[in-house]
Design an enzyme around this catalytic site. Sequence first.
Site, PDB file in Angstrom:
ATOM      1  CG  HIS A 179      -2.234  -1.459   1.120  1.00  0.00           C
ATOM      2  ND1 HIS A 179      -3.083  -1.220  -0.259  1.00  0.00           N
ATOM      3  CD2 HIS A 179      -2.077  -2.434   1.501  1.00  0.00           C
ATOM      4  CE1 HIS A 179      -4.360  -1.761   0.306  1.00  0.00           C
ATOM      5  NE2 HIS A 179      -2.994  -2.923   1.111  1.00  0.00           N
ATOM      6  CG  ASP A 199      -8.261 -12.502  -7.304  1.00  0.00           C
ATOM      7  OD1 ASP A 199      -7.470 -11.971  -8.479  1.00  0.00           O
ATOM      8  OD2 ASP A 199      -9.208 -11.897  -6.486  1.00  0.00           O
ATOM      9  CG  HIS A 253      -6.406  -8.159  -6.300  1.00  0.00           C
ATOM     10  ND1 HIS A 253      -7.624  -9.260  -5.798  1.00  0.00           N
ATOM     11  CD2 HIS A 253      -6.576  -7.704  -5.524  1.00  0.00           C
ATOM     12  CE1 HIS A 253      -8.238  -9.072  -5.019  1.00  0.00           C
ATOM     13  NE2 HIS A 253      -7.807  -7.722  -4.273  1.00  0.00           N
ATOM     14  CG  ASP A 313      -5.585  -9.093   0.623  1.00  0.00           C
ATOM     15  OD1 ASP A 313      -5.100  -9.089   1.957  1.00  0.00           O
ATOM     16  OD2 ASP A 313      -5.761  -8.188  -0.246  1.00  0.00           O
TER      17      ASP A 313
HETATM   18 ZN   LIG Z   1      -4.068  -5.249   1.334  1.00  0.00          ZN
HETATM   19 ZN   LIG Z   2      -4.507  -7.481   3.032  1.00  0.00          ZN
END
Ligand SMILES: [Zn+2]
Ligand SMILES: [Zn+2]
Length: 404
Positions: free
Chosen positions: A213, A266, A269, A292
């Site tokens: 991130h 998946d 993503h 995730d």
């Molecule tokens: Zn994340």
């Molecule tokens: Zn995450």
Amino acid sequence: MTRPDRTLTLTNATVLTPGSTKPKAGWVRIAGDRIVAVGGARKPRARGGQGRSTQSGRSGQLDTIYDCGGRTLAPGYIDMHVHGGGGGSFTSGDPDDARAVARLHRRHGTTSIVGSLVTAPIPELTKAIAELAGLVESGELAGLHLEGPYLSRARCGAHNPTYLRRPDVNEVKGLLEAGRGTIKMITLAPELPGAIELIEHCVAAGLVVAVGHTDATYSETRLALAAGATVATHLYNGMRGQHHREPGPPTALLAAANVVVELINDGVHLHDAVVGVTFDAIGADRVALITDAIAAAGVGDGLYPLGPMTIRVTDGVARVLGPDGAIAGSTLTLEQAVARAVEVAGVKIGDAVTAASHTPARVLGLADRVGSIAQGKQADLLLLDEKMAVCKVMVRGRWQSASG
Ligand SMILES: [Zn+2]
Ligand SMILES: [Zn+2]
């Protein structure tokens, strides 16, 4: 679990042993919660001269045979980044919720699960950590992962921007204290002021530091690596992209030989070609397949909480509620992630399984115990069919029931 003086031998299997890209004919013998022997095509010698008989009576000589019907034995999967599943989520800190998550993912092959916590107010986070630490201490979870709150506002995805913070060593000391040694990994954005000092502190405290991130440039990411970061949190997602003049975090992370990159395979993503080319470029020892996953995994479409955010799941795709909602975690299981890697992305079976077992085990410092089929390892095993679907799950020498 078999009694330590008795054994269970899984025969007529194809076995994925460490380093092999294809399963080979073989057998595995278990005593108690451990693997005590692994063999090849030649049939195992019966213990105590009891031949193939099962439940043969004389004490100390009991060897139960389980015929695998030619199916594949793989090590149990290890998910190092997962938020929820089965309607539950780790974020609440509720032990029953956490057990529901572990149960759902266990049915799909995850025998070691890390509890990932999203960005939340510090008091809430501290409380959840303290609650979940108990489940790590009891062996129900393999550790905790803090995803935030020191993340980039520009790349926060499903993390609530209200609760993002500037890196603060003292604050982290408090969180680590609440975790009593159970926090294994922290994801942070290295371009934030104070981030490098925080990376150094966390590495010295024994944590794995993951870059994620983040809006960092290539050079800023290199500084994080020099400070001791060794993991890429969901590589490519939630970070500055790869431009040929500003190659960003992906290039810096892929180029560093000691970095393991997480992939969310998946089909949403990442493009399948990106999954395939990443495995080809750096090898399965540097790729960790993660889910995730959020609470919706294994449940279905609808509205779900993810920490302080609300997520709408439509056709299995999770997005933050709102008109241009960011992708917000997945509804994936590692069973699907491994099967997709093989069937769709063209990854070799052994490599896909390594990325879901041995590689994350190594990152978490658990490889001496779990993550591979070898003598002395914990008997966490999966029986897979030819499509890599999980038929049966064994945890610590005990077959799990279909419901649990
Ligand atoms: Zn994340
Ligand atoms: Zn995450």
